[in-house]
Design a protein around this motif. Structure first.
Motif, mmCIF file in Angstrom:
data_model
loop_
_atom_site.group_PDB
_atom_site.id
_atom_site.type_symbol
_atom_site.label_atom_id
_atom_site.label_comp_id
_atom_site.label_asym_id
_atom_site.label_seq_id
_atom_site.Cartn_x
_atom_site.Cartn_y
_atom_site.Cartn_z
ATOM 1 N N GLN A 70 6.111 -5.981 6.886
ATOM 2 C CA GLN A 70 6.043 -4.536 6.656
ATOM 3 C C GLN A 70 5.959 -4.169 5.177
ATOM 4 N N GLY A 71 6.024 -5.166 4.310
ATOM 5 C CA GLY A 71 5.942 -4.904 2.876
ATOM 6 C C GLY A 71 4.537 -4.508 2.465
ATOM 7 N N ALA A 72 4.418 -3.887 1.301
ATOM 8 C CA ALA A 72 3.119 -3.423 0.806
ATOM 9 C C ALA A 72 2.276 -4.604 0.343
ATOM 10 N N ALA A 73 1.137 -4.795 0.994
ATOM 11 C CA ALA A 73 0.180 -5.810 0.556
ATOM 12 C C ALA A 73 -0.778 -5.226 -0.464
ATOM 13 N N LEU A 74 -1.181 -3.956 -0.265
ATOM 14 C CA LEU A 74 -2.124 -3.277 -1.154
ATOM 15 C C LEU A 74 -1.644 -1.867 -1.452
ATOM 16 N N LEU A 75 -1.811 -1.474 -2.711
ATOM 17 C CA LEU A 75 -1.552 -0.109 -3.143
ATOM 18 C C LEU A 75 -2.785 0.359 -3.893
ATOM 19 N N TYR A 76 -3.318 1.509 -3.479
ATOM 20 C CA TYR A 76 -4.548 2.007 -4.094
ATOM 21 C C TYR A 76 -4.592 3.516 -3.939
ATOM 22 N N GLU A 77 -4.690 4.222 -5.075
ATOM 23 C CA GLU A 77 -4.641 5.681 -5.032
ATOM 24 C C GLU A 77 -3.396 6.108 -4.247
ATOM 25 N N ASN A 78 -3.573 6.867 -3.175
ATOM 26 C CA ASN A 78 -2.423 7.308 -2.373
ATOM 27 C C ASN A 78 -2.252 6.478 -1.104
ATOM 28 N N THR A 79 -2.889 5.319 -1.069
ATOM 29 C CA THR A 79 -2.885 4.488 0.138
ATOM 30 C C THR A 79 -1.959 3.285 -0.023
ATOM 31 N N ARG A 80 -1.201 3.029 1.021
ATOM 32 C CA ARG A 80 -0.358 1.834 1.096
ATOM 33 C C ARG A 80 -0.749 1.074 2.356
ATOM 34 N N VAL A 81 -1.090 -0.197 2.204
ATOM 35 C CA VAL A 81 -1.465 -1.049 3.333
ATOM 36 C C VAL A 81 -0.447 -2.178 3.418
ATOM 37 N N SER A 82 0.235 -2.303 4.542
ATOM 38 C CA SER A 82 1.240 -3.357 4.692
ATOM 39 C C SER A 82 0.564 -4.704 4.944
ATOM 40 N N TYR A 83 1.353 -5.768 4.850
ATOM 41 C CA TYR A 83 0.812 -7.099 5.138
ATOM 42 C C TYR A 83 0.326 -7.191 6.577
ATOM 43 N N ASN A 84 1.072 -6.629 7.517
ATOM 44 C CA ASN A 84 0.625 -6.625 8.915
ATOM 45 C C ASN A 84 -0.699 -5.885 9.067
ATOM 46 N N LEU A 86 -3.028 -5.130 6.779
ATOM 47 C CA LEU A 86 -4.151 -5.798 6.124
ATOM 48 C C LEU A 86 -4.585 -7.020 6.925
ATOM 49 N N ASN A 87 -3.611 -7.748 7.464
ATOM 50 C CA ASN A 87 -3.937 -8.932 8.253
ATOM 51 C C ASN A 87 -4.728 -8.559 9.506
ATOM 52 N N GLN A 88 -4.316 -7.497 10.193
ATOM 53 C CA GLN A 88 -5.026 -7.062 11.396
ATOM 54 C C GLN A 88 -6.426 -6.553 11.056
ATOM 55 N N TRP A 89 -6.547 -5.868 9.956
ATOM 56 C CA TRP A 89 -7.843 -5.372 9.485
ATOM 57 C C TRP A 89 -8.787 -6.545 9.203
ATOM 58 N N ALA A 90 -8.273 -7.525 8.459
ATOM 59 C CA ALA A 90 -9.081 -8.700 8.149
ATOM 60 C C ALA A 90 -9.439 -9.473 9.416
ATOM 61 N N ASN A 91 -8.510 -9.543 10.360
ATOM 62 C CA ASN A 91 -8.782 -10.246 11.616
ATOM 63 C C ASN A 91 -9.922 -9.586 12.389
#
Length: 448
Positions: A70-84, A86-91
């Motif tokens: 549940q930790g932040a994998a990516l931070l960009y502008e006002n967006t926070r993407v968790s490790y879960n 980002l992993n599901q997105w990449a999958n």
């Protein structure tokens, strides 16, 4: 192999003011002991060369997901993407390309500025074993067209912010010979731009794909290629250097587990272009090793750098030497040390700036490195000494070199000669099973 006892003895005998002495190493003992567990883990990953052992970017990322879901994998502008997330997105990206018939060893070219979609694409493709050609976003016209043709991609992904540059490079009216995808940038002004009919919207295409990890992640080995990273092209057209998953493991172990040693509580702020090795390999590799956060900016801005660092609560930054100079050239401010950054990793920080930068901005640890994306060895300032690239743990030599004639200086027997201590020369790295030279993609002009 570098002999540490010989090195220490040599340092102890040296009086040059820029050389690290034996006493300096002794003072670093408590710091070294604190870092020792991570260093040992890093060394294990760096020197592991079992050809049957699954490795790679996708696998190391899945380790990070398990550690910090549940930790932040990516931070960009006002967006926070968790490790879960980002992993599901990449999958979904991985499963889509598998469904389209792509296999390990195929190439997909990527032209996009720094943003979450870049990371998701690279990660998803890496999980399949697809090689991502990281196109330099500054390339235009002939250089851009050449870089794409050089790697013979089966598909091309372009960010909408660079669509015009891509279309202008395609001077032929014939079909390109590969599938063309685009990804919008929801954070920029290009969102409503008209897209040509012969492009596929990748974000829409992957929506119904599964989110679980593909089994292909465990079928990737050290010699499998991960990226193509391009040279600058300053002496001709760019060359595409091969960067393997084995080298990813060395960076993950050396720069991540061994050197920077981030944790899930850390955030590394990166404004370096992700098509270069320092951004995508050194910085992101160190982030994944620590299951930490990766804060991105589309392009470097000296005026917004420290305000961004405060905004993302960054504890580490990635740099190249010129970036540090640009920051030093900004007017001094009472907020110069009002941030959480204590570590920085990168290359090219000049001695004239080194201590001044640390003092002005309150950065405690500088992990300078010396390596090349198309090389096979590297140096790292693991112990945070000032004005040094540190040590190289593998076999190398520095030999006398005639700069004017661009050739080594041979002795009377026809052999190269090592330089004296403190002199400059040509760096040679031994090519071995543990330090292979992955080489370049074959030049399409010479093969035609």
């Amino acid at each position: 192999m570098l002999n540490p006892f010989h090195l220490l003895a040599h340092l102890a005998q040296t009086e040059h003011e820029d050389v690290i002495h034996f006493a300096d190493l002794v003072k670093k003992a408590p710091f070294a002991l604190k870092k020792a567990p991570g260093l040992l883990k890093g060394i294990w990953h760096t020197f592991m060369h079992d050809p049957t052992q699954p490795v790679g970017l996708g696998l190391t990322f899945e380790y990070a997901v398990a550690r910090n879901p549940q930790g932040a994998a990516l931070l960009y502008e006002n967006t926070r993407v968790s490790y879960n997330e980002l992993n599901q997105w990449a999958n979904q990206i991985a499963h889509y390309f598998i469904q389209q018939g792509f296999q390990k060893g195929d190439c997909v070219a990527l032209l996009m500025e720094n943003r979450p979609e870049f990371i998701a694409c690279v990660l998803g493709l890496a999980k399949v074993g697809i090689i991502t050609a990281l196109i330099n976003t500054a390339q235009r016209a002939e250089a851009l067209q050449y870089s794409i043709q050089l790697v013979e991609p089966k598909a091309f992904i372009v960010g909408r912010e660079l669509l015009d540059a891509y279309l202008e490079s395609q001077i032929s009216n014939t079909a390109p010979g590969y599938v063309q995808y685009y990804l919008t940038d929801p954070y920029a002004k290009y969102t409503n731009k008209q897209i040509p009919a012969d492009f596929i919207a990748l974000a829409k295409a992957i929506q119904k794909q599964p989110t679980q990890n593909p089994d292909t992640t465990y079928k990737i080995y050290r010699k499998d290629s991960c990226f193509y990273i391009y040279t600058s092209g300053t002496t001709g057209l760019p060359k595409a250097g091969v960067f393997s998953h084995g080298r990813w493991m060395k960076a993950y172990g050396g720069y991540g587990l061994g050197t920077l040693q981030l944790s899930p509580k850390d955030v590394l702020y990166c404004t370096l272009p992700l098509y270069h090795g320092t951004g995508i390999v050194v910085c992101w590799g160190a982030v994944i090793a620590g299951a930490a956060g990766f804060a991105l900016r589309q392009k470097f801005s000296a005026t917004h750098f420290w305000s961004d660092a405060r905004r993302y609560r960054a504890t580490a930054i990635g740099y190249v030497g010129e970036l540090c100079r640009y920051l030093m050239n900004q007017p001094e401010s009472a907020q110069d040390q009002e941030h959480l950054v204590r570590k920085m990793i990168g290359n090219g920080l000049r001695p004239a700036l080194w201590k001044k930068f640390k003092q002005r901005f309150g950065v405690e640890e500088v992990y300078e490195l010396y390596a090349a994306s198309d090389g096979n060895i590297g140096f790292t300032n693991v112990l945070n000494f000032d004005n040094t690239v540190g040590l190289c743990p593998v076999s190398f030599a520095i030999v006398k070199y005639d700069v004017e004639n661009e050739q080594p200086i041979l002795n009377k027997y026809g052999f190269m000669q090592k330089v004296s201590w403190g002199d400059t020369g040509l760096l040679l790295g031994e090519i071995s099973d543990n330090t292979p030279l992955d080489g370049y993609v074959k030049d399409i002009q010479s093969s035609s």
